[in-house]
Design an enzyme around this catalytic site. Structure first.
Site, short mmCIF file in Angstrom:
data_model
loop_
_atom_site.label_atom_id
_atom_site.label_comp_id
_atom_site.label_asym_id
_atom_site.label_seq_id
_atom_site.Cartn_x
_atom_site.Cartn_y
_atom_site.Cartn_z
N GLU A 193 9.25 2.44 7.52
CA GLU A 193 9.45 3.59 6.67
C GLU A 193 10.66 4.20 6.83
OE1 GLU A 193 5.11 5.70 6.92
OE2 GLU A 193 5.34 4.21 8.62
N ASN A 235 11.91 -9.68 14.26
CA ASN A 235 12.06 -10.73 13.16
C ASN A 235 12.99 -10.16 12.32
OD1 ASN A 235 12.19 -12.66 11.06
ND2 ASN A 235 9.94 -13.32 11.31
N THR A 250 4.20 -6.38 4.86
CA THR A 250 5.38 -6.02 5.61
C THR A 250 5.81 -7.28 6.57
OG1 THR A 250 3.81 -5.11 7.09
CG2 THR A 250 5.22 -3.58 5.64
N ILE A 288 14.67 -5.68 17.17
CA ILE A 288 14.31 -6.41 16.03
C ILE A 288 13.54 -7.61 16.14
CG2 ILE A 288 14.85 -6.87 13.56
CD1 ILE A 288 15.10 -3.80 14.18
N VAL A 311 10.09 -0.62 11.71
CA VAL A 311 10.74 -0.34 10.29
C VAL A 311 10.26 -0.16 8.91
CG1 VAL A 311 12.54 -1.80 11.62
CG2 VAL A 311 10.92 -2.96 10.32
N GLY A 369 0.80 -1.13 -0.16
CA GLY A 369 0.05 0.05 0.08
C GLY A 369 0.68 1.30 0.10
N PHE A 370 1.98 1.34 0.73
CA PHE A 370 2.90 2.60 0.86
C PHE A 370 2.41 3.74 1.39
CE2 PHE A 370 4.70 -0.16 -2.60
CZ PHE A 370 5.79 -0.49 -1.91
N LYS A 375 14.30 -11.05 9.41
CA LYS A 375 14.27 -11.32 8.00
C LYS A 375 13.24 -10.38 7.47
CE LYS A 375 14.19 -15.22 5.05
NZ LYS A 375 14.34 -16.71 5.10
MO1 MOS Z 1 2.69 4.54 5.95
S1 MOS Z 1 2.77 6.34 4.66
O1 MOS Z 1 2.19 5.33 7.38
O2 MOS Z 1 1.49 3.65 5.26
#
Ligand code: MOS
Length: 734
Positions: A700, A626, A460, A624, A698, A231-232, A628
């Site tokens: 963004e 996971n 993600t 962290i 992680v 989606g970004f 991978k």
């Molecule tokens: Mo991110 S731009 O908060 O999906």
């Protein structure tokens, strides 16, 4: 069977479903009697609809209806809410009036038995317009007084008297989210309830908005999003096509599928707005900042105020006694912008970190050293300590791994295999907060667990990370943990936004597990035949899935599933709830993730070829969970950063306001062939202010700073400072 606690690289538990084609993405849902909707998009960028003739379209084969303002039925506005509660970016319901405010705005929609019939009918709708010239200019001027976003000291006086100054303006273009999965809605209406299959990064918010816009109680809307092809940020909040599909399903009493086409993705479902940012840095000859000013503008649409918040990371990035940040909006005839991976900080840090590189050159100080000299010991914007900030270590580790000490700062001085090398560096940062979350955990009599929450996995790794978290906390192997997401019937979970899901769900998972375990202890003391029958519950402990006496080790205990079996219980269920930190006024720490980006470019002026050849990224994002999928996120961000620096820009036609390069041939994103060699290092310092496991997020941060590191490297290779992204080869040749 081994336990898979945090820190172990569990492969994606949903991976087999995806590679075998079993995973159902929104547009994969089909139902008996399903109809297809295809929108009709305005072919002007500004004006009004003069005439809309659906007579031909309406009588074409297979056409069930052609909707427009007069016959879509009631779609209400969703009233504004606080923060990100009940949020959508484009507030105007589809077809609300006859005014066209951007190219591609929906003016009608054809619904037919097949997709082909719907396309044919949509193309046959005749729309005439009273057109005006749209305003899609790149150059941004603020409307009215800019907002004052933060101030300390006397930045103007300090800047004026600073021995060394940088005063430059940087711009970033419109960028379009291009997840491979197109936006889609499949709306099912049974006469009373809506079930909406949506490409959404927030099922709960989508449900809440849809209920208001369709004018029904929340309980009458169920939103499902099992898998997303990413989606970004473009899928964070609902877009008008969803309500066209729902209104059509309501009217026709048939399921309706609407898939947004790739060209519509460039106009109807948001974009990162154009930004224009003036940065002023004043420093002493020792490199210490005495003044920092960040004045940013971004474009927005005619009706909505989308603010990019470019200076988000600026107040706390560096130490300076004198500071000011302002922001303003400029309206253009474009669809409403929205969040795109790292909204605010990503374009903002491109500007700030570029200016820091320019300042380093003006001072003759190494750009890594300049950042070290300006490291703050607290967040000077909030006047609070950092929960956990290791930017200095990120820079030091990155410099070592990259080989920075071998850098010759002279422009064009470095060579490898006959290519001119450029090396650049930038710092990066991203917020580390939590949204409210509720999670249910069931511990079952076969030794398995189920964890459920109405958040979603946008690609993600959320399914897998939740399995890691539950595995660590219960001792149950990850492959015996069922993770259920993406359905508003589950306990309400957060939007997949702000890189906050992992941090948000951990405290709720902990609480849910504690409560489920407590019930098992109760069963243990109340069930004859367990070694604990008749004891007090607080004499018992739960370690790695084993119930045992507190004063003995787990080796003398009994597995929880055996206790459930003896109690003849299939499972115990616990619900955990955690509050948001995001938006909280009451805070004791400044909470952010940090990182350092080192980039190498190769430049061949004789054939005008610029490539990003190598990136070293060091990320301080708490513990962290996971490694991978975490590494996947940073690597993906670096590749996206190559696109941001060198390729991505949505261009508008000044005559009609149309995005010209509205396809994946003309809108270039970085591909495998553009991907540099990428080395990712996580510092892995737990940030326990945020949650008990110390995890941040992680999704963004890896995109922040990368464009500035690349353009700094481009300067080092070519002597050309690119302040308007993307880098264009012709500028390097000039
Ligand atoms: Mo991110 S731009 O908060 O999906």
């Amino acid at each position: 069977m081994t336990v898979s606690p945090a820190g172990s690289s569990v492969p994606r538990i949903e991976g087999p479903l995806k590679v075998s084609g079993i995973a159902t993405y929104t547009s994969d849902f089909n139902f008996p009697g399903l109809l297809y909707a295809v929108p009709v998009c305005a072919t002007i960028g500004s004006g009004t609809i003069a005439g809309l003739d659906t007579s031909v379209a309406g009588s074409m084969p297979g056409v069930q209806a052609v909707y427009h303002r007069a016959n879509i039925g009631r779609i209400y506005r969703s009233a504004p809410d606080e923060g990100l509660g009940t949020h959508l970016d484009e507030r105007r319901p589809p077809f609300e009036d006859d005014v066209i405010r951007y190219y591609g705005q929906y003016v009608a929609a054809a619904v037919a038995d097949t997709y082909e019939q719907a396309i044919a009918a949509a193309n046959a709708v005749k729309v005439t317009y009273d057109a005006k010239e749209p305003d899609v200019r790149d150059q941004l001027e603020p409307e009215g007084q800019p907002n004052l976003d933060g101030e300390r000291g006397d930045p103007d006086a300090a800047f004026d008297s600073a021995p060394v100054k940088i005063d430059q303006t940087y711009s970033t273009p419109v960028e379009t989210h291009n997840p491979i999965e197109l936006h889609a809605s499949v709306a099912v209406w049974d006469g009373q309830d809506f079930t909406l299959y949506e490409t959404t990064q927030g099922v709960v918010n989508h449900r809440d908005v849809a209920a208001e816009m369709l004018g029904v109680p929340k309980e009458r809307v169920r939103v499902i999003s099992r898998f997303l092809g990413s989606g970004f940020g473009g899928k964070l909040f609902p877009w008008p096509h969803s309500f066209i599909a729902a209104a059509a399903a309501r009217d026709l009493n048939r399921p309706v599928k609407l898939v947004v086409s790739r060209d519509m993705m460039f106009q109807n479902v948001g974009h990162r707005p154009r930004t224009q940012q003036r940065i002023r840095l004043g420093a002493g000859s020792d490199g210490k900042l005495v003044a920092l000013m960040h004045d940013s503008l971004n474009h927005t649409s005619i009706l909505d105020d989308y603010q990019e918040n470019c200076s988000e990371a600026t107040p706390y990035s560096y130490s300076t006694p004198n500071f000011r940040a302002t922001s303003g909006l400029a309206r253009r005839n474009v669809g409403t912008p929205t969040s795109m991976r790292g909204p605010g900080a990503v374009p903002g840090l491109y500007a700030l970190e570029s200016a820091m590189d320019e300042l380093a050159i003006a001072l003759g100080i190494d750009p890594v050293e300049l950042r070290l000299r300006n490291e703050p010991n607290k967040d000077e914007g909030l006047d609070l300590p950092f929960s956990s900030r290791h930017l200095v270590e990120c820079l030091a580790v990155g410099a070592k791994r990259f080989g920075w000490s071998g850098r010759d700062p002279r422009v064009g001085s470095m060579r490898k295999n006959g290519l001119i090398l450029g090396w650049g560096v930038a710092g990066c940062s991203w917020i580390a907060e939590r949204f409210a979350a509720q999670v249910a955990v069931d511990l079952r009599d076969d030794g398995s667990a189920r964890v459920a929450t109405a958040t979603q996995d946008i690609g993600t790794g959320t399914y897998t990370v939740l399995a890691n978290v539950v595995s660590e906390k219960t001792g149950i192997p990850a492959n015996k943990i069922e993770v259920v997401l993406g359905d508003t019937n589950l306990p309400p979970g957060p939007i997949s936004g702000g890189s906050m899901v992992t941090a948000s769900v951990i405290p709720a998972v902990s609480q849910a597990i504690e409560s489920a375990q407590q019930r098992i202890l109760m069963a243990a003391i109340e069930t004859e035949g367990t070694p604990f029958y008749g004891l007090e519950a607080d004499a018992l402990a739960f370690s790695g899935g084993i119930v045992h006496r507190k004063n003995e080790g787990p080796e003398r205990g009994m597995a929880f599933e055996k206790i459930l079996a003896k109690a003849k219980a299939r499972s115990t269920s616990g619900l955990g709830k955690a509050e948001a930190t995001f938006g909280s006024e009451d805070r004791k720490f400044s909470q952010h993730s940090f990182g350092a980006q080192f980039a190498e470019v190769t430049w061949q002026p004789e054939i005008a070829r610029l490539r990003v050849s190598r990136v070293v990224t060091v990320i301080d994002a708490g513990r962290i969970i996971n490694p991978k999928p975490a590494r996947n996120q940073i690597e993906g961000s670096v590749v996206m950063g190559v696109g941001m620096a060198l390729l991505e820009a949505t261009e508008y036609d000044a005559r009609f306001g149309a995005p010209i390069n509205n396809n994946l041939a003309d809108y270039m994103v970085a591909t495998n062939a553009d991907a540099p060699q990428i080395e990712v290092t996580f510092l892995d310092y737990p940030d326990r202010v945020l949650n008990d496991m110390g995890a941040r997020g992680v999704g963004e941060i890896g995109l922040a700073g990368i464009a500035a590191a690349i353009t700094a490297a481009v300067y080092h290779a070519t002597g050309v400072r690119v302040r308007n992204l993307p880098v264009r080869l012709e500028e390097l040749l000039a």
